[in-house]
Design a protein around this motif. Structure first.
Motif, mmCIF file in Angstrom:
data_model
loop_
_atom_site.group_PDB
_atom_site.id
_atom_site.type_symbol
_atom_site.label_atom_id
_atom_site.label_comp_id
_atom_site.label_asym_id
_atom_site.label_seq_id
_atom_site.Cartn_x
_atom_site.Cartn_y
_atom_site.Cartn_z
ATOM 1 N N LEU A 53 0.834 -1.199 0.000
ATOM 2 C CA LEU A 53 0.000 0.000 0.000
ATOM 3 C C LEU A 53 0.870 1.251 0.000
ATOM 4 N N GLY A 54 0.441 2.237 -0.788
ATOM 5 C CA GLY A 54 1.168 3.499 -0.863
ATOM 6 C C GLY A 54 2.412 3.467 -1.726
ATOM 7 N N ASN A 55 2.680 2.358 -2.389
ATOM 8 C CA ASN A 55 3.875 2.228 -3.213
ATOM 9 C C ASN A 55 3.474 2.255 -4.684
ATOM 10 N N PHE A 56 4.046 3.175 -5.447
ATOM 11 C CA PHE A 56 3.748 3.324 -6.874
ATOM 12 C C PHE A 56 4.011 2.039 -7.647
ATOM 13 N N ASN A 57 5.049 1.313 -7.280
ATOM 14 C CA ASN A 57 5.412 0.061 -7.931
ATOM 15 C C ASN A 57 5.379 -1.043 -6.880
ATOM 16 N N GLY A 58 4.166 -1.262 -6.294
ATOM 17 C CA GLY A 58 4.043 -2.095 -5.107
ATOM 18 C C GLY A 58 3.872 -3.583 -5.304
ATOM 19 N N GLY A 87 -11.009 5.347 -14.796
ATOM 20 C CA GLY A 87 -10.722 6.760 -15.013
ATOM 21 C C GLY A 87 -9.244 7.008 -15.202
ATOM 22 N N SER A 88 -8.919 8.266 -15.434
ATOM 23 C CA SER A 88 -7.535 8.693 -15.614
ATOM 24 C C SER A 88 -7.207 9.680 -14.503
ATOM 25 N N TRP A 89 -6.626 9.178 -13.413
ATOM 26 C CA TRP A 89 -6.365 9.974 -12.225
ATOM 27 C C TRP A 89 -4.860 10.149 -12.019
ATOM 28 N N PRO A 90 -4.359 11.379 -12.090
ATOM 29 C CA PRO A 90 -2.905 11.610 -12.012
ATOM 30 C C PRO A 90 -2.266 11.290 -10.659
ATOM 31 N N LYS A 91 -3.000 11.352 -9.548
ATOM 32 C CA LYS A 91 -2.415 11.091 -8.227
ATOM 33 C C LYS A 91 -2.454 9.617 -7.823
ATOM 34 N N ASP A 92 -3.195 8.805 -8.564
ATOM 35 C CA ASP A 92 -3.425 7.423 -8.157
ATOM 36 C C ASP A 92 -2.326 6.471 -8.631
ATOM 37 N N PRO A 113 0.788 8.098 -13.727
ATOM 38 C CA PRO A 113 0.257 8.460 -12.414
ATOM 39 C C PRO A 113 1.371 8.575 -11.369
ATOM 40 N N ALA A 114 1.115 9.397 -10.351
ATOM 41 C CA ALA A 114 2.120 9.664 -9.319
ATOM 42 C C ALA A 114 2.157 8.600 -8.227
ATOM 43 N N GLY A 115 1.047 7.913 -7.988
ATOM 44 C CA GLY A 115 1.012 6.909 -6.920
ATOM 45 C C GLY A 115 1.079 7.517 -5.541
ATOM 46 N N THR A 116 0.347 8.621 -5.329
ATOM 47 C CA THR A 116 0.389 9.314 -4.038
ATOM 48 C C THR A 116 -0.974 9.414 -3.353
ATOM 49 N N TRP A 117 -2.011 8.813 -3.911
ATOM 50 C CA TRP A 117 -3.358 8.907 -3.340
ATOM 51 C C TRP A 117 -3.536 7.938 -2.177
ATOM 52 N N ASP A 118 -4.071 8.390 -1.071
ATOM 53 C CA ASP A 118 -4.447 7.564 0.081
ATOM 54 C C ASP A 118 -3.352 6.536 0.405
ATOM 55 N N THR A 119 -2.141 7.019 0.610
ATOM 56 C CA THR A 119 -0.955 6.152 0.690
ATOM 57 C C THR A 119 -0.977 5.094 1.787
ATOM 58 N N GLY A 120 -1.684 5.298 2.847
ATOM 59 C CA GLY A 120 -1.719 4.296 3.915
ATOM 60 C C GLY A 120 -2.779 3.235 3.724
ATOM 61 N N ARG A 121 -3.701 3.456 2.768
ATOM 62 C CA ARG A 121 -4.825 2.529 2.636
ATOM 63 C C ARG A 121 -5.068 2.006 1.225
#
Length: 173
Positions: A53-58, A87-92, A113-121
């Motif tokens: 969770l919270g990792n762009f390349n997890g 969808g196309s979400w840049p922060k997800d 995407p940045a992979g920064t949305w809701d990083t703990g969950r």
């Protein structure tokens, strides 16, 4: 080779490893007493694993992230989660995203995407696929975290992947 309903056999995709044969049993309440010690169920490990969770390349080693809407929706259904949207979400996160705490999933098609949305969950849902033999002669022989195969298509595909010959589908007495 056959699909049938055999009360003495095992539920779902049955395998006899020594002869490389497989069948699909559709009987609603089989006893699991046929050819004990030599035959049993073919089991499939869960295809899905939560990425970190919270990792762009997890996604862990030996898994890949899911980029297909069809696979993402299928994974949601298999896990009992709600598929929310494409969808196309840049922060997800890239591809199939999951928030395990709320049992929700989405597919992100954003190219970078940045992979920064809701990083703990939240994070990626990853896919793996392996087949394992259940304990031979055991009616409930599939190991923990695996399920028996009940579909003829999956049973035939597993036979091909393992280099076995698919023998039959049926319900044998």
């Amino acid at each position: 080779r056959a699909v049938g309903s055999w009360p003495k056999d095992y539920p779902g995709c049955m395998v006899r490893p020594a002869t490389s044969e497989m069948w699909l049993n559709t009987h609603p309440n089989p006893a699991g007493t046929w050819d004990t010690g030599r035959a049993g169920q073919l089991c499939q490990k869960s295809d899905f694993v939560f990425g970190e969770l919270g990792n762009f390349n997890g996604c862990p080693l030996s898994t890949t992230w899911i980029s297909s809407e069809v696979k993402c929706r299928g994974a949601a259904q298999a896990l009992g989660f709600s598929f929310r949207a494409v969808g196309s979400w840049p922060k997800d996160y890239p591809g199939c995203m999951v928030r395990p705490a709320t049992s929700e999933m989405w597919l992100n098609t954003h190219p970078n995407p940045a992979g920064t949305w809701d990083t703990g969950r939240a994070g990626q849902l990853c896919q793996k696929s392996d087949f394992v033999f259940g304990e031979l002669g055991n009616f409930n022989g599939c190991p923990l975290s695996t399920t028996w195969i009940s579909s003829e298509v999956k049973c035939r595909g597993a036979a091909q992947a393992l280099g076995f010959s698919f023998r039959a589908v049926g319900s044998w007495p």
